[in-house]
Design an enzyme around this catalytic site. Structure first.
Site, mmCIF file in Angstrom:
data_model
loop_
_atom_site.group_PDB
_atom_site.id
_atom_site.type_symbol
_atom_site.label_atom_id
_atom_site.label_comp_id
_atom_site.label_asym_id
_atom_site.label_seq_id
_atom_site.Cartn_x
_atom_site.Cartn_y
_atom_site.Cartn_z
ATOM 1 N N ASP A 41 0.035 5.059 0.975
ATOM 2 C CA ASP A 41 -0.196 5.944 2.493
ATOM 3 C C ASP A 41 -0.267 5.207 3.647
ATOM 4 O O ASP A 41 -0.857 4.348 3.768
ATOM 5 C CB ASP A 41 -1.333 6.661 2.090
ATOM 6 C CG ASP A 41 -1.385 7.514 0.607
ATOM 7 O OD1 ASP A 41 -0.313 8.107 0.239
ATOM 8 O OD2 ASP A 41 -2.494 7.899 0.239
ATOM 9 N N ASP A 68 -5.246 12.752 6.633
ATOM 10 C CA ASP A 68 -6.559 12.687 6.610
ATOM 11 C C ASP A 68 -7.010 13.679 5.622
ATOM 12 O O ASP A 68 -8.155 13.582 5.148
ATOM 13 C CB ASP A 68 -7.395 12.956 7.858
ATOM 14 C CG ASP A 68 -7.148 11.763 8.992
ATOM 15 O OD1 ASP A 68 -6.852 10.683 8.587
ATOM 16 O OD2 ASP A 68 -7.142 12.122 10.155
ATOM 17 N N ASP A 104 -1.873 -0.723 5.851
ATOM 18 C CA ASP A 104 -2.117 -0.172 7.298
ATOM 19 C C ASP A 104 -3.619 0.077 7.587
ATOM 20 O O ASP A 104 -3.753 0.371 8.552
ATOM 21 C CB ASP A 104 -1.337 1.138 7.336
ATOM 22 C CG ASP A 104 -2.169 2.209 6.456
ATOM 23 O OD1 ASP A 104 -2.429 2.038 5.288
ATOM 24 O OD2 ASP A 104 -2.117 3.594 6.933
ATOM 25 N N ASP A 149 0.896 -1.277 0.137
ATOM 26 C CA ASP A 149 -0.076 0.072 -0.102
ATOM 27 C C ASP A 149 0.863 1.187 -0.133
ATOM 28 O O ASP A 149 2.069 1.103 0.470
ATOM 29 C CB ASP A 149 -1.180 0.001 1.140
ATOM 30 C CG ASP A 149 -1.547 1.080 1.263
ATOM 31 O OD1 ASP A 149 -2.337 1.506 0.370
ATOM 32 O OD2 ASP A 149 -1.956 1.708 2.430
ATOM 33 N N ASN A 209 -5.399 2.945 -2.992
ATOM 34 C CA ASN A 209 -6.748 3.921 -3.344
ATOM 35 C C ASN A 209 -6.375 5.404 -3.585
ATOM 36 O O ASN A 209 -5.821 6.057 -2.453
ATOM 37 C CB ASN A 209 -7.429 3.690 -2.050
ATOM 38 C CG ASN A 209 -8.437 2.256 -2.237
ATOM 39 O OD1 ASN A 209 -8.038 1.415 -2.923
ATOM 40 N ND2 ASN A 209 -9.080 1.970 -0.964
ATOM 41 N N SER A 245 -8.659 8.158 -3.925
ATOM 42 C CA SER A 245 -10.199 8.684 -4.107
ATOM 43 C C SER A 245 -10.091 10.264 -4.156
ATOM 44 O O SER A 245 -10.822 10.647 -4.524
ATOM 45 C CB SER A 245 -11.141 7.929 -2.828
ATOM 46 O OG SER A 245 -10.805 8.617 -1.632
ATOM 47 N N ARG A 288 -9.022 -2.562 5.018
ATOM 48 C CA ARG A 288 -9.301 -2.870 3.551
ATOM 49 C C ARG A 288 -8.324 -3.349 2.732
ATOM 50 O O ARG A 288 -8.448 -4.009 1.730
ATOM 51 C CB ARG A 288 -10.126 -1.723 3.065
ATOM 52 C CG ARG A 288 -8.926 -0.423 2.810
ATOM 53 C CD ARG A 288 -10.106 0.878 2.418
ATOM 54 N NE ARG A 288 -9.147 1.988 2.330
ATOM 55 C CZ ARG A 288 -9.731 3.240 2.470
ATOM 56 N NH1 ARG A 288 -10.786 3.263 2.446
ATOM 57 N NH2 ARG A 288 -8.839 4.260 2.274
HETATM 58 MG MG LIG Z 1 -2.881 3.147 3.461
#
Ligand SMILES: [Mg+2]
Ligand SMILES: [Zn+2]
Length: 178
Positions: free
Chosen positions: A9, A17, A126, A7, A51, A53, A129
């Site tokens: 981030d 955030d 982390d 992954d 991801n 988004s 998902r």
């Molecule tokens: Mg992450």
């Protein structure tokens, strides 16, 4: 050649955030680039599945995402490492795509592209998902405590998922076993 999936981030770079929207906001976690270089040196192909988004949310465009990834690749090259491919999901939670983790669409396209199956391939993330997507693809999920990792752990993760402090520790454990 062994493969590992990361992954982005919260694993390679500091998570936010507020999303990572520019190259300047992309800052590596201490030791993560060196850890990737160690993987390369040990013969691993390293692929990132992430991801993003923020693209669907209009916070950054794909061109900016590419510039962020160019920075990541450049800094990684300085540390002696290389990422073979970056597969990203630009969609949002309501887009119902199959590439946004916890769905395994990007894992499945990677498997197809490389003509391998992902059985037992380590996939480090982390978030829950990340674990779910890895499991759905037959890969071997590993959690790190960086990024959202502590929160993820506190909320509960499936049995049998190894947990490490950060990418450095996860990579050390992985390479030691071999
Ligand atoms: Mg992450
Ligand atoms: Zn998607």
């Amino acid at each position: 050649m062994p493969l590992i999936i990361l992954d982005r981030d919260g694993v390679i770079n500091q998570d936010s955030d507020d999303f990572i929207k520019s190259p300047a906001e992309w800052q590596p976690i201490d030791g993560s680039l060196e850890a990737i270089a160690r993987l390369n040196y040990a013969g691993y192909r390293v692929v990132v599945i992430t991801n993003q988004s923020g693209v669907a949310r209009g916070l950054l465009d794909v061109e900016t995402l590419t510039r962020i990834h160019n920075k990541m690749r450049r800094m990684l090259a300085q540390a002696g490492g290389k990422i073979e491919a970056i597969l990203f999901c630009p969609h949002g939670p309501d887009d119902d795509c199959d590439c946004r983790k916890p769905k395994s669409g990007n894992f499945d396209s990677l498997a197809k592209r490389l003509r391998i199956n992902l059985d037992g391939v380590p996939a480090i993330g982390d978030s829950l998902r990340d674990i779910q997507a890895a499991k759905a693809a037959g890969a071997k999920p590993i959690l790190v405590r960086t990024g959202k990792g502590e929160k993820t752990l506190a909320a509960g993760i499936p049995d049998g998922v190894p947990v490490y402090d950060n990418l450095t520790e996860a990579v050390s454990a992985l390479l030691e076993v071999e």
